[in-house]
Design a protein around this motif. Structure first.
Motif, PDB file in Angstrom:
ATOM      1  N   GLY A  67       0.777  -1.223   0.000  1.00 23.72           N
ATOM      2  CA  GLY A  67       0.000   0.000   0.000  1.00 23.72           C
ATOM      3  C   GLY A  67       0.815   1.282   0.000  1.00 23.72           C
ATOM      4  N   VAL A  68       2.133   1.167  -0.060  1.00 24.95           N
ATOM      5  CA  VAL A  68       3.023   2.324  -0.030  1.00 24.95           C
ATOM      6  C   VAL A  68       3.780   2.423  -1.347  1.00 24.95           C
ATOM      7  CG1 VAL A  68       4.998   3.397   1.110  1.00 24.95           C
ATOM      8  CG2 VAL A  68       3.297   2.165   2.470  1.00 24.95           C
ATOM      9  N   VAL A  69       3.856   3.647  -1.906  1.00 29.83           N
ATOM     10  CA  VAL A  69       4.639   3.862  -3.123  1.00 29.83           C
ATOM     11  C   VAL A  69       6.114   3.713  -2.768  1.00 29.83           C
ATOM     12  CG1 VAL A  69       5.288   5.494  -4.926  1.00 29.83           C
ATOM     13  CG2 VAL A  69       2.912   5.375  -4.140  1.00 29.83           C
ATOM     14  N   GLU A  70       6.800   2.848  -3.500  1.00 29.19           N
ATOM     15  CA  GLU A  70       8.213   2.571  -3.212  1.00 29.19           C
ATOM     16  C   GLU A  70       9.044   2.750  -4.483  1.00 29.19           C
ATOM     17  OE1 GLU A  70       9.724  -0.940  -0.729  1.00 29.19           O
ATOM     18  OE2 GLU A  70      10.124  -1.588  -2.790  1.00 29.19           O
ATOM     19  N   PHE A  71      10.113   3.530  -4.374  1.00 32.98           N
ATOM     20  CA  PHE A  71      11.037   3.702  -5.485  1.00 32.98           C
ATOM     21  C   PHE A  71      12.401   3.135  -5.103  1.00 32.98           C
ATOM     22  CE2 PHE A  71       7.981   6.877  -6.871  1.00 32.98           C
ATOM     23  CZ  PHE A  71       8.005   6.717  -8.251  1.00 32.98           C
ATOM     24  N   THR A  72      13.020   2.457  -6.050  1.00 32.81           N
ATOM     25  CA  THR A  72      14.364   1.924  -5.866  1.00 32.81           C
ATOM     26  C   THR A  72      15.263   2.491  -6.962  1.00 32.81           C
ATOM     27  OG1 THR A  72      13.509  -0.143  -4.946  1.00 32.81           O
ATOM     28  CG2 THR A  72      15.788  -0.155  -5.707  1.00 32.81           C
ATOM     29  N   VAL A  73      16.385   3.084  -6.576  1.00 32.09           N
ATOM     30  CA  VAL A  73      17.372   3.591  -7.528  1.00 32.09           C
ATOM     31  C   VAL A  73      18.645   2.778  -7.340  1.00 32.09           C
ATOM     32  CG1 VAL A  73      18.717   5.571  -8.301  1.00 32.09           C
ATOM     33  CG2 VAL A  73      16.379   5.910  -7.452  1.00 32.09           C
ATOM     34  N   SER A  74      19.076   2.099  -8.388  1.00 28.49           N
ATOM     35  CA  SER A  74      20.280   1.260  -8.310  1.00 28.49           C
ATOM     36  C   SER A  74      21.187   1.549  -9.496  1.00 28.49           C
ATOM     37  CB  SER A  74      19.898  -0.225  -8.276  1.00 28.49           C
ATOM     38  OG  SER A  74      19.097  -0.572  -9.392  1.00 28.49           O
ATOM     39  N   ASP A  75      22.439   1.128  -9.387  1.00 28.90           N
ATOM     40  CA  ASP A  75      23.399   1.375 -10.464  1.00 28.90           C
ATOM     41  C   ASP A  75      24.460   0.290 -10.460  1.00 28.90           C
ATOM     42  OD1 ASP A  75      25.865   2.281  -8.818  1.00 28.90           O
ATOM     43  OD2 ASP A  75      24.279   3.572  -8.052  1.00 28.90           O
ATOM     44  N   ASN A  76      25.288   0.287 -11.492  1.00 31.94           N
ATOM     45  CA  ASN A  76      26.386  -0.674 -11.584  1.00 31.94           C
ATOM     46  C   ASN A  76      27.732   0.018 -11.385  1.00 31.94           C
ATOM     47  OD1 ASN A  76      26.556   0.737 -13.971  1.00 31.94           O
ATOM     48  ND2 ASN A  76      26.750  -1.072 -15.289  1.00 31.94           N
ATOM     49  N   GLY A  77      27.711   1.058 -10.536  1.00 34.78           N
ATOM     50  CA  GLY A  77      28.928   1.806 -10.262  1.00 34.78           C
ATOM     51  C   GLY A  77      29.871   1.080  -9.337  1.00 34.78           C
ATOM     52  N   ALA A  78      30.852   1.825  -8.835  1.00 38.00           N
ATOM     53  CA  ALA A  78      31.926   1.219  -8.038  1.00 38.00           C
ATOM     54  C   ALA A  78      31.458   0.760  -6.670  1.00 38.00           C
ATOM     55  CB  ALA A  78      33.065   2.236  -7.880  1.00 38.00           C
ATOM     56  N   GLY A  79      30.310   1.238  -6.213  1.00 40.81           N
ATOM     57  CA  GLY A  79      29.824   0.830  -4.902  1.00 40.81           C
ATOM     58  C   GLY A  79      30.429   1.671  -3.795  1.00 40.81           C
ATOM     59  N   ILE A  80      30.228   1.229  -2.552  1.00 40.53           N
ATOM     60  CA  ILE A  80      30.682   1.975  -1.391  1.00 40.53           C
ATOM     61  C   ILE A  80      31.333   1.024  -0.401  1.00 40.53           C
ATOM     62  CG2 ILE A  80      28.449   1.748  -0.213  1.00 40.53           C
ATOM     63  CD1 ILE A  80      28.865   4.546   0.897  1.00 40.53           C
ATOM     64  N   GLU A  81      32.361   1.498   0.274  1.00 39.23           N
ATOM     65  CA  GLU A  81      33.052   0.653   1.234  1.00 39.23           C
ATOM     66  C   GLU A  81      32.123   0.293   2.387  1.00 39.23           C
ATOM     67  OE1 GLU A  81      36.511   2.698   2.509  1.00 39.23           O
ATOM     68  OE2 GLU A  81      37.502   2.630   0.542  1.00 39.23           O
ATOM     69  N   ALA A  82      32.270  -0.924   2.913  1.00 38.07           N
ATOM     70  CA  ALA A  82      31.389  -1.433   3.962  1.00 38.07           C
ATOM     71  C   ALA A  82      31.404  -0.532   5.193  1.00 38.07           C
ATOM     72  CB  ALA A  82      31.786  -2.856   4.333  1.00 38.07           C
ATOM     73  N   GLU A  83      32.580  -0.044   5.569  1.00 42.84           N
ATOM     74  CA  GLU A  83      32.686   0.803   6.748  1.00 42.84           C
ATOM     75  C   GLU A  83      31.934   2.120   6.556  1.00 42.84           C
ATOM     76  OE1 GLU A  83      36.157   3.013   9.452  1.00 42.84           O
ATOM     77  OE2 GLU A  83      36.706   1.507   7.935  1.00 42.84           O
ATOM     78  N   ARG A  84      32.072   2.703   5.370  1.00 43.80           N
ATOM     79  CA  ARG A  84      31.378   3.949   5.057  1.00 43.80           C
ATOM     80  C   ARG A  84      29.868   3.742   5.044  1.00 43.80           C
ATOM     81  NH1 ARG A  84      30.593   9.208   5.503  1.00 43.80           N
ATOM     82  NH2 ARG A  84      29.823  10.211   3.608  1.00 43.80           N
ATOM     83  N   LEU A  85      29.425   2.611   4.479  1.00 43.23           N
ATOM     84  CA  LEU A  85      28.007   2.289   4.425  1.00 43.23           C
ATOM     85  C   LEU A  85      27.437   2.145   5.836  1.00 43.23           C
ATOM     86  CD1 LEU A  85      25.529   1.621   2.729  1.00 43.23           C
ATOM     87  CD2 LEU A  85      26.277  -0.764   2.686  1.00 43.23           C
ATOM     88  N   GLN A  86      28.200   1.531   6.725  1.00 44.94           N
ATOM     89  CA  GLN A  86      27.755   1.371   8.101  1.00 44.94           C
ATOM     90  C   GLN A  86      27.612   2.728   8.797  1.00 44.94           C
ATOM     91  OE1 GLN A  86      30.313  -1.135  10.447  1.00 44.94           O
ATOM     92  NE2 GLN A  86      28.855  -1.331  12.120  1.00 44.94           N
ATOM     93  N   GLU A  87      28.546   3.640   8.548  1.00 47.76           N
ATOM     94  CA  GLU A  87      28.484   4.975   9.128  1.00 47.76           C
ATOM     95  C   GLU A  87      27.230   5.713   8.660  1.00 47.76           C
ATOM     96  OE1 GLU A  87      32.036   6.912   7.954  1.00 47.76           O
ATOM     97  OE2 GLU A  87      33.299   5.939   9.453  1.00 47.76           O
ATOM     98  N   LEU A  88      26.943   5.625   7.365  1.00 48.37           N
ATOM     99  CA  LEU A  88      25.771   6.299   6.812  1.00 48.37           C
ATOM    100  C   LEU A  88      24.483   5.707   7.366  1.00 48.37           C
ATOM    101  CD1 LEU A  88      26.914   6.641   3.091  1.00 48.37           C
ATOM    102  CD2 LEU A  88      26.708   8.483   4.753  1.00 48.37           C
TER     103      LEU A  88
END
Length: 204
Positions: free
Chosen positions: A170-191
């Motif tokens: 029942g909720v509008v959901e958008f997903t934005v994805s890419d095939n870029g370089a990605g993000i380091e696991a530690e940085r992702l955890q901080e965010l």
């Protein structure tokens, strides 16, 4: 035909318009500020304020593309780019709190058409379920997310971005994805931690 002086004038007018938006935001009366303590009104104000926020860097880059076309004598390309930019700005300054998904996606496509001129080797595919096209969402909510993919996903000027919109419980959901370089696991955890605690994003 377009000339450099006319483009400079457009740029100056755009700066004046942005300065006016800033002045209007600062001019909120104390009575209006007190009203913002009502959470519903506060949320409406935040949505309206965000809808006025344009990435100046993107706008100026677009003027740079137009200037290049003019210098190269590609007036038809310059005119097309100006038309796309006008459509994009017209939507941005609509002043609505909410727009339909279809309207938001249409504005996103204008933005992407301009980016395609600047970065032709980055492709974007958009898939939106028919059942959500007439539903209302906050204006100007998709473009900043897609723009982040352009800015942060790619170390080179080529790649792919996918945008998918659907109804999820029942909720509008958008997903934005890419095939870029990605993000380091530690940085992702901080965010992720910053988002959960409602803190500012950690500095780069």
């Amino acid at each position: 035909r377009y000339n450099i002086e006319e483009l400079d004038l457009v740029g100056e007018q755009f700066n004046l318009m942005m300065d006016s938006v800033i002045m209007l935001n600062k001019a909120l009366s104390e009575e209006e500020r007190r009203a913002l303590f009502n959470e519903k009104e506060k949320d409406r104000y935040i949505i309206k304020y965000l809808s006025t926020q344009i990435n100046k860097h993107f706008i100026f880059n677009t003027f740079g593309v137009i200037r290049s076309f003019v210098n190269l004598g590609k007036n038809e390309d310059a005119a097309e780019c100006i038309d796309l930019l006008c459509n994009y700005l017209r939507f941005t300054f609509k002043g609505k709190d909410f727009v339909t998904v279809a309207e938001e996606v249409r504005a996103l496509k204008d933005y992407l058409d301009i980016q395609k001129i600047r970065l032709p080797d980055i492709s974007v595919a958009i898939t939106v379920a028919d059942e959500i096209k007439d539903m209302l969402i906050p204006q100007f909510i998709l473009q900043p997310v897609v723009e982040n993919a352009y800015k942060h996903a790619f170390n080179v000027t080529s790649g792919s971005i996918w945008v998918e919109g659907k109804l999820n419980n029942g909720v509008v959901e958008f997903t934005v994805s890419d095939n870029g370089a990605g993000i380091e696991a530690e940085r992702l955890q901080e965010l992720s931690l910053a988002l959960k605690t409602n803190e500012e994003s950690p500095k780069e």
